[in-house]
Design an enzyme around this catalytic site. Structure first.
Site, PDB file in Angstrom:
ATOM      1  N   HIS A 306     -21.044  54.083 -42.159  1.00  0.00           N
ATOM      2  CA  HIS A 306     -22.193  54.962 -42.348  1.00  0.00           C
ATOM      3  C   HIS A 306     -21.757  56.406 -42.167  1.00  0.00           C
ATOM      4  O   HIS A 306     -20.893  56.684 -41.346  1.00  0.00           O
ATOM      5  CB  HIS A 306     -23.304  54.625 -41.339  1.00  0.00           C
ATOM      6  CG  HIS A 306     -24.634  55.144 -41.745  1.00  0.00           C
ATOM      7  ND1 HIS A 306     -25.044  56.427 -41.445  1.00  0.00           N
ATOM      8  CD2 HIS A 306     -25.627  54.582 -42.460  1.00  0.00           C
ATOM      9  CE1 HIS A 306     -26.245  56.608 -41.955  1.00  0.00           C
ATOM     10  NE2 HIS A 306     -26.623  55.515 -42.583  1.00  0.00           N
ATOM     11  N   ASP A 363     -27.952  47.346 -43.890  1.00  0.00           N
ATOM     12  CA  ASP A 363     -27.912  46.505 -45.083  1.00  0.00           C
ATOM     13  C   ASP A 363     -27.110  45.232 -44.899  1.00  0.00           C
ATOM     14  O   ASP A 363     -27.144  44.355 -45.752  1.00  0.00           O
ATOM     15  CB  ASP A 363     -27.327  47.298 -46.256  1.00  0.00           C
ATOM     16  CG  ASP A 363     -28.274  48.393 -46.684  1.00  0.00           C
ATOM     17  OD1 ASP A 363     -29.485  48.141 -46.654  1.00  0.00           O
ATOM     18  OD2 ASP A 363     -27.801  49.484 -47.022  1.00  0.00           O
TER      19      ASP A 363
END
Ligand code: CMC
Length: 428
Positions: A306, A363
């Site tokens: 991320h 996710d």
């Protein structure tokens, strides 16, 4: 840097720039006068060191793995709140009283239907169109149907447009799904909750009665909470940038949807499940880990890493818990979930992932949950868009009312040819 000022030395001159402090988090250097002072720009592709706005909505501490909405930790909201309450919180800044929540729910509920003619709009798409392609089109098309809420200078119209967008997204998302199946569209049922209504519009058929499973409803509501907002991510920045020109909110949301679709952003949930399915069995994990580490292979471990989190994404923790609970409830033994858990353990112990601080993101597990509920992978990003609409709308409203707001217009480092004279075609 000293005492609230950053000093920039350029050639034989130096320039002072004020530091600005938020309520928490790193200070920012106010460089708005930099170009006027120095005739130079900053260079920051991907905006890795640039704050594009002030915002009071969402705070992330990526090193500590903390995510707060209006100060409230995401795990508390996911465990104790509801998506409608979080939507109110993001839009209005405070948690609602019981009366305020009931009024808000009533308002959203009364906007769930879409203009009947919009149904015909769907017919222009191929049945096998990706539902995100349909969403880009139909959400943008809302601006052609709701002219009475496109004047962005009118606070009332902004409010109505915001409520319409939040209310109509589930209806449009369900219609996109129904269209792909060739089944009739199902009208909203305003006796149900926001999430229950979405489930009914998605899974019911006119020929049969449909009962919302409360555990699935609760799990999906939690997924919506976990996706509601995430600071100045790519799609939110897109919405703000589109809105900065004065574009109407429906058009801005369509821009956000287009950005979200990419596999590095919202499309990662679809890509992550496809990857887990491709891995198939735990014994193939090392092969995929090796590919992710190989610089010559473009493959990345989807659902890992991320831009902001250099620690466990707190949304992933909540999502994994939801996956456990839901799979238990549904009695599903999904080998993909086993692969996911094993892959996570192996990656977390691998020096490459440790060194680069790559952890599972939201996710990684969301696909497992959505697939267990019965959504096809192509719908995953649509559900992300549905939930993120709340954040987009709240951020868009904040931007419109920010006195420091200007049209977004980055500059560049030009590397093309210098001025030259046009040459006629016969002489080239
Ligand atoms: N697998 C393997 N290597 C990775 C991964 C990954 N998933 N993510 C980053 N890296 C490596 C990357 O190769 C780079 O290595 P090096 O420094 O040797 O060149 C380093 O880690 C830093 O990566 P980056 O691409 O410079 O970092 P970024 O902040 O620009 O990218 C990201 C962040 C999310 C796009 C990236 O981690 C990624 O592509 N992850 C997979 C896609 C994904 O799961 N996206 C969902 C994000 S969360 C949901 C959302 O907010 O939309």
């Amino acid at each position: 840097m000293a005492d609230g000022t950053a000093t920039l030395a350029l050639g034989d001159k130096s320039f002072d720039y004020k530091l600005m402090s938020g309520t928490v988090g790193p200070d920012v250097i106010d460089i708005r006068k930099l170009y006027a002072d120095t005739d130079a720009f900053t260079y920051d592709p991907g905006f890795t060191s640039t704050a594009s706005c002030q915002s009071g909505l969402t705070y992330i501490d990526g090193d500590a793995g903390i995510l707060l909405h209006r100060g409230y930790p995401i795990d508390q909201l996911a465990d104790q709140s509801s998506f409608m309450e979080v939507a109110y919180l993001l839009l209005n800044g405070e948690l609602p009283s019981a009366d305020e929540l009931s009024t808000f729910k009533g308002t959203i509920t009364r906007h769930t239907m879409v203009h009947e003619q919009l149904a015909q709009f769907f017919r222009g798409f191929r049945r096998d169109a990706h539902p995100m392609a349909i969403m880009c089109g139909v959400v943008g098309a809302l601006s052609a149907f709701y002219h009475d809420s496109t004047d962005i200078t009118d606070p009332k119209q902004r409010e109505i447009a915001s409520h319409r967008l939040i209310a109509k997204m589930p209806t449009l998302a369900a219609m996109a799904y129904k269209y792909s199946l060739g089944q009739p569209f199902v009208y909203p049922d305003n006796t149900l909750s926001y999430t229950g209504n979405f489930l009914k519009m998605t899974y019911s058929v006119p020929a049969e009665e449909y009962h919302v499973d409360p555990l699935i409803e609760a799990a999906l509501d939690k997924i919506f909470i976990l996706h509601a907002d995430h600071e100045q991510n790519a799609s939110t920045s897109t919405v703000r940038l589109a809105g900065s020109s004065g574009a109407n909110p429906f058009a801005c949301m369509a821009a956000g949807i287009a950005c979200l679709w990419g596999p590095a952003h919202g499309g990662a949930n679809e890509a992550a499940l496809n990857m887990l399915r491709e891995i198939g069995t735990p014994d193939r994990i090392p092969e995929f880990i090796a590919r992710a580490k190989n610089k010559d292979d473009p493959f990345r471990l989807m659902g890992f890493g991320h831009r902001v989190y250099k620690n466990y994404d707190p949304r992933a923790t909540a999502m994994q818990k939801t996956a456990n609970e839901l799979l238990d409830h549904l009695g599903v033994t999904d080998p993909v979930f086993d692969v996911a858990r094993e892959l996570e353990q192996i990656a977390l112990k691998d020096q490459y992932f440790i060194d680069k601080k790559l952890f599972p993101n939201v996710d990684f597990y969301s696909g497992v949950v959505l697939s267990a509920i019965g959504f096809p992978t192509t719908m995953f990003t649509v559900l992300f868009a549905l939930a993120r609409t709340v954040g987009w709308v709240a951020q868009w409203n904040e931007m419109i009312t920010d006195p420091a707001q200007k049209i977004g217009r980055p500059r560049q480092l030009y590397t093309g040819p210098v001025q030259r004279d046009y040459v006629e075609a016969t002489k080239r």
